[in-house]
Write an enzyme that holds these catalytic residues in place. Structure first.
Site, short mmCIF file in Angstrom:
data_model
loop_
_atom_site.label_atom_id
_atom_site.label_comp_id
_atom_site.label_asym_id
_atom_site.label_seq_id
_atom_site.Cartn_x
_atom_site.Cartn_y
_atom_site.Cartn_z
N SER A 114 -1.43 6.45 -1.73
CA SER A 114 -1.54 7.65 -2.71
C SER A 114 -2.73 7.48 -3.69
O SER A 114 -2.96 8.35 -4.37
CB SER A 114 -0.27 7.86 -3.38
N THR A 135 3.37 5.01 -4.77
CA THR A 135 3.73 5.04 -6.30
C THR A 135 2.39 5.18 -7.24
O THR A 135 2.38 5.46 -8.57
CB THR A 135 4.35 3.84 -6.79
N ASP A 136 1.12 4.86 -6.82
CA ASP A 136 -0.10 4.89 -7.75
C ASP A 136 -0.22 6.31 -8.26
O ASP A 136 -0.74 6.16 -9.65
CB ASP A 136 -1.36 4.53 -6.71
N THR A 173 3.56 2.94 0.27
CA THR A 173 3.94 1.44 0.42
C THR A 173 5.25 1.57 1.02
O THR A 173 5.48 0.82 2.07
CB THR A 173 4.05 0.74 -1.02
#
Length: 344
Positions: A71, A104-105, A24
């Site tokens: 990710s 961030t995932d 992101t």
């Protein structure tokens, strides 16, 4: 880890290398509102230009493209690539620290893989964003600035891999994403009070060799109340060498799952099983007796994940298994387990 050097670096003009992976932080928004994390070369260049205008002139930054994707698509192969990339950057003794810009995932898995290998004293700061680069309130630039400043600061040496997001700085082990949209996206599950012995920030032993995550299958199985062992057996049939079972409470399992684990201990002692919990905070421990209780499971060789949750426990179990030979290595993994997970 022969490519990593612990040579002291100059603090006069620190050089920080940013390893970009997409996510992101360099994503854009397409008509209709969907966010696309990919094809981020232009966004990376804009990010660097903005960063250089905000940084002190004494800090030098450069970027290295490692991956370019959301990710959520990352897995063992990407963990291997990032461990190699960071080690490669740190071959240069003039590098003061590394920043990894990451989605961030799956950030919590990546930082665990990195931290298990990172014996170099120079900091590795992993950051990302909750809002895309073209959002008018994007949090990426501020997060990246914080990460670079941290990586350039000699005070950060020896602390290992650090997650830097939303003005929070967290050590890698025990970290998990706790909110889908808030700027402070991560929290760290750890004891409220330091354990006896070394300060918590120093209790992060690294692996004795280079683990290879690709080709080492470890599956996470959710075990909610009333569940059976169908998913567990499917993972075994698919070739899993390890299983992380996400139970309730302090790591307790439903009766049918516990029964299957007992059978597995006899039929397939080469498969290493660990129990975690669906509870957000606290420790998974072998506390309760009876079928499915942690104490009963421990007597069958099942490991408890402590303060690690299933995402990072999976990474640790895969790393340890990859360093052993099939079958004969299960006992070795069980013996080593408590050394590497958090606050054993």
């Amino acid at each position: 880890m022969d490519r990593v050097t612990s040579v002291e670096t100059s603090t006069d003009t620190p050089h920080v290398v940013i390893c970009t992976t997409g996510g992101t932080i360099t994503a854009s928004t397409v008509p209709g509102g969907a966010v696309v994390a990919g094809d981020s070369a232009a966004a990376t260049q804009a990010m660097l230009e903005g960063l250089r205008s905000a940084l002190p002139a004494s800090i030098r930054v450069s970027a290295r493209a490692v991956l370019d994707a959301d990710s959520s698509t990352f897995g063992p192969a990407e963990w291997d690539g990032l461990v190699d990339a960071v080690a490669d950057v740190l071959v240069d003794p003039e590098v003061a620290g590394v920043v990894v810009a990451h989605g961030t995932d799956t950030l919590e898995e990546t930082v665990m893989a990195l931290d298990l290998h990172h014996s170099d004293p120079r900091p590795v700061a992993v950051t990302g964003a909750q809002l895309p680069a073209d959002h008018p309130e994007s949090d990426g630039p501020a997060n990246l600035l914080d990460a670079v400043l941290l990586a350039a600061d000699p005070v950060s040496r020896g602390l290992g891999v650090l997650v830097v997001l939303g003005r929070a700085i967290l050590q890698a082990r025990g970290v998990r994403k706790w909110h889908t949209t808030e700027p402070v996206a991560f929290a760290r599950n750890a004891p409220d009070q330091p354990v006896e012995g070394l300060p918590p920030e120093l209790e992060r032993p690294t692996l004795p060799g280079r683990a290879r995550f690709s080709g080492t299958r470890v599956d996470v199985v959710s075990c909610p109340p009333g569940s059976d062992a169908v998913a567990l057996r499917a993972c075994v049939d698919a070739g899993a060498r390890g299983l992380v079972l996400e139970g309730t409470g302090s790591g307790n399992l439903p009766p049918l799952v516990a029964e299957a684990v007992a059978d597995l201990a006899v039929e397939r002692p080469d498969i290493v099983v660990a129990t975690s919990t669906r509870v957000p905070r606290g420790e998974a421990t072998p506390t309760y007796s009876g079928p499915g209780g942690g104490a009963d499971l421990a007597r069958r060789g099942v490991l408890s994940c402590g303060y690690l949750r299933s995402s990072q426990a999976r990474v640790l179990l895969a790393a340890l298994l990859s360093l052993t030979e099939d079958g004969a290595g299960a006992a070795s993994v069980r013996a080593q387990w408590s050394r590497y997970h958090l606050y054993s």
